[in-house]
Design an enzyme around this catalytic site. Structure first.
Site, PDB file in Angstrom:
ATOM      1  N   THR A 191       0.732  -1.241   0.025  1.00  0.00           N
ATOM      2  CA  THR A 191       0.052   0.062  -0.112  1.00  0.00           C
ATOM      3  C   THR A 191       1.162   1.336   0.065  1.00  0.00           C
ATOM      4  OG1 THR A 191      -1.811  -1.139   1.213  1.00  0.00           O
ATOM      5  CG2 THR A 191      -1.646   1.213   1.375  1.00  0.00           C
ATOM      6  N   ARG A 219     -13.312  -8.764  -1.389  1.00  0.00           N
ATOM      7  CA  ARG A 219     -12.545  -8.356  -0.296  1.00  0.00           C
ATOM      8  C   ARG A 219     -12.126  -6.809  -0.120  1.00  0.00           C
ATOM      9  NH1 ARG A 219      -7.342  -6.052   1.525  1.00  0.00           N
ATOM     10  NH2 ARG A 219      -7.063  -6.487   3.556  1.00  0.00           N
ATOM     11  N   GLY A 221     -10.091  -3.914   2.176  1.00  0.00           N
ATOM     12  CA  GLY A 221      -8.936  -3.686   3.390  1.00  0.00           C
ATOM     13  C   GLY A 221      -9.448  -2.486   3.948  1.00  0.00           C
ATOM     14  N   GLY A 243      -0.562  -2.298   5.873  1.00  0.00           N
ATOM     15  CA  GLY A 243      -0.586  -3.529   6.653  1.00  0.00           C
ATOM     16  C   GLY A 243      -1.840  -4.641   6.456  1.00  0.00           C
ATOM     17  N   GLY A 245      -4.941  -5.282   6.862  1.00  0.00           N
ATOM     18  CA  GLY A 245      -6.145  -4.359   7.008  1.00  0.00           C
ATOM     19  C   GLY A 245      -7.182  -4.794   7.738  1.00  0.00           C
TER      20      GLY A 245
END
Length: 324
Positions: A191, A219, A221, A243, A245
Site C-alpha cells: 500500500t 474483499r 481492506g 498492513g 487491513g
C-alpha cells in the site's frame, strides 16, 4: 508618524510570516518483512529513488504554497505509476487474476473525504477518490459504480495490461500452487500513502492499494475506509496506514490515533505507538505515517521494515529497513 507606520507594517509582516507554517510531507510505500537479505542492491536503489521522486513531486507543490490536499494527491499518483508498489500499476492480483484498486483521500480543513474500492480501469485511483469527494454527493463508491463515475468524470482510463506486472502474477501463482494464505505469499503490504502539512497549517491524507494477493469475494481492506486506513483532521493530525487491513479496521486505527491526540492530549508518536501495539496484540502487522498541524512527523510500525520518506524545506530523506 511615518516611523510608526513603518514599524506597524513590519509588525504586520512578522505576524503574517508567523502564521506561515513550515510545510511537511511524509510517505510510505508499504510495510512487512522487508530485510536487506531479501532486496538486491539494485532493487534497494530503485525503490529509494522511487520514494525520493514522489517526495520531490509533493515537495514542489508544498514549497510553491500549494495545499496539503494537492500535495498528497500528486505524491500518491507518482507511487501509483511505479510498479515497485502495490497500487495502480503493479497492483497485486485477485484470486481470479484481476486487479482491483482501492483508494481514499481526506482534507483536514473540512473533514471532506472520498474513497473507492474495486475500481478496475482508472489509471490513478487516488484522483478518482478525490473526484468522489469533490464531484459527487457521496464519500465511498465501489466496483462498477466507481468505474462508471470515473468515466463520467473524464478521468484517464487504462487497460488491464497497464496494471498487471509479471512479478505480481508470479506471486498469485505461488499462492495457488503452495496453497498459501493471503498473508503468507509475500509478507509485504505494498500500500502507498502520503500525509502533508501545508504552509497554511492544514493537513491532508491519501492512501492507495491493490489489496492482498489472491483476495476473494470482493474483499475490502482498511485503505479506502475513512477512519481505518486514512484520516485527516486539522484538530489533530493526518494519517495513512499500511498492513494487514482486517486488524486496522477492527482497531479503527487512523481515527483512534487522532482521537487519542485530540481528546487525551497524547503526542503523535505516543498515540501512533499505542495503536500499533494494540494492532499487534490483535495479531496484526503494519505501520502508519502521521503529520500534525504543529509540524510533528511520525513513523510507527511493528514489522522489520517499511518503505518510507519525509520531506520539508530542510530537505528529503528515505528509508527502508527498521534500523534506519
Amino acid at each position: 508618524m511615518r516611523l510608526l507606520l513603518i514599524l506597524g507594517a513590519l509588525l504586520m509582516t512578522d505576524a503574517a510570516q508567523a502564521q506561515q507554517r513550515e510545510w511537511k510531507l511524509v510517505i510510505h510505500g508499504g510495510a512487512g518483512v522487508i530485510e536487506r537479505k531479501n532486496l538486491s542492491p539494485e532493487k534497494d536503489k530503485e525503490i529509494r529513488a522511487a520514494l525520493d521522486h514522489s517526495l520531490a513531486t509533493g515537495s514542489k507543490v508544498l514549497a510553491g504554497g500549494g495545499s496539503a490536499l494537492d500535495a498528497v494527491e500528486a505524491t500518491v499518483r507518482e507511487l501509483e505509476d511505479n510498479p515497485n508498489f502495490n497500487a495502480g500499476r503493479g497492483a497485486v492480483f485477485t484470486y481470479q487474476g484481476t486487479n482491483e484498486l482501492d483508494a481514499a483521500i481526506m482534507d483536514g480543513r473540512t473533514r471532506a473525504a472520498g474513497a473507492v474500492t474495486g475500481a478496475t480501469a482508472t489509471k490513478n485511483p487516488i484522483s478518482l477518490a478525490r473526484a468522489v469527494m469533490e464531484k459527487s454527493p457521496h464519500v465511498f463508491l465501489s466496483r462498477e459504480g466507481a468505474d462508471e463515475f470515473s468515466r463520467q468524470q473524464g478521468l484517464e482510463q487504462a487497460p488491464p495490461e497497464w496494471f498487471a506486472t509479471p512479478e505480481r502474477r508470479r506471486q498469485l501463482e505461488e499462492l495457488k500452487s503452495k496453497s498459501l494464505s493471503y498473508f503468507d505469499v509475500d509478507l509485504k503490504y505494498g500500500t502507498v500513502g502520503a500525509v502533508a502539512l501545508d504552509t497554511q497549517g492544514h493537513v491532508a491524507a491519501a492512501t492507495s492499494t491493490g489489496g492482498l494477493t489472491g483476495k476473494r469475494w470482493g474483499r475490502i481492506g482498511d485503505s479506502p475506509i475513512i477512519g481505518a486506513g486514512t484520516y485527516a483532521d486539522d484538530r489533530a493530525c493526518a494519517i495513512s496506514a499500511t498492513g494487514a487491513g482486517e486488524y486496522f479496521i477492527r482497531e479503527g486505527a487512523a481515527h483512534e490515533i487522532c482521537a487519542r491526540m485530540r481528546l487525551a492530549g497524547e503526542s503523535a508518536q505516543k498515540a501512533a505507538d499505542v495503536v500499533m501495539k494494540e494492532i499487534g496484540e490483535l495479531g496484526g502487522t503494519g505501520g502508519v505515517i502521521v503529520v500534525t498541524p504543529k509540524g510533528e512527523t511520525v513513523y510507527s510500525f511493528n514489522t522489520p521494515g517499511m518503505y518510507r520518506g519525509m520531506a520539508s524545506a530542510k530537505g528529503r530523506s528515505v528509508a527502508i529497513y527498521g534500523d534506519e
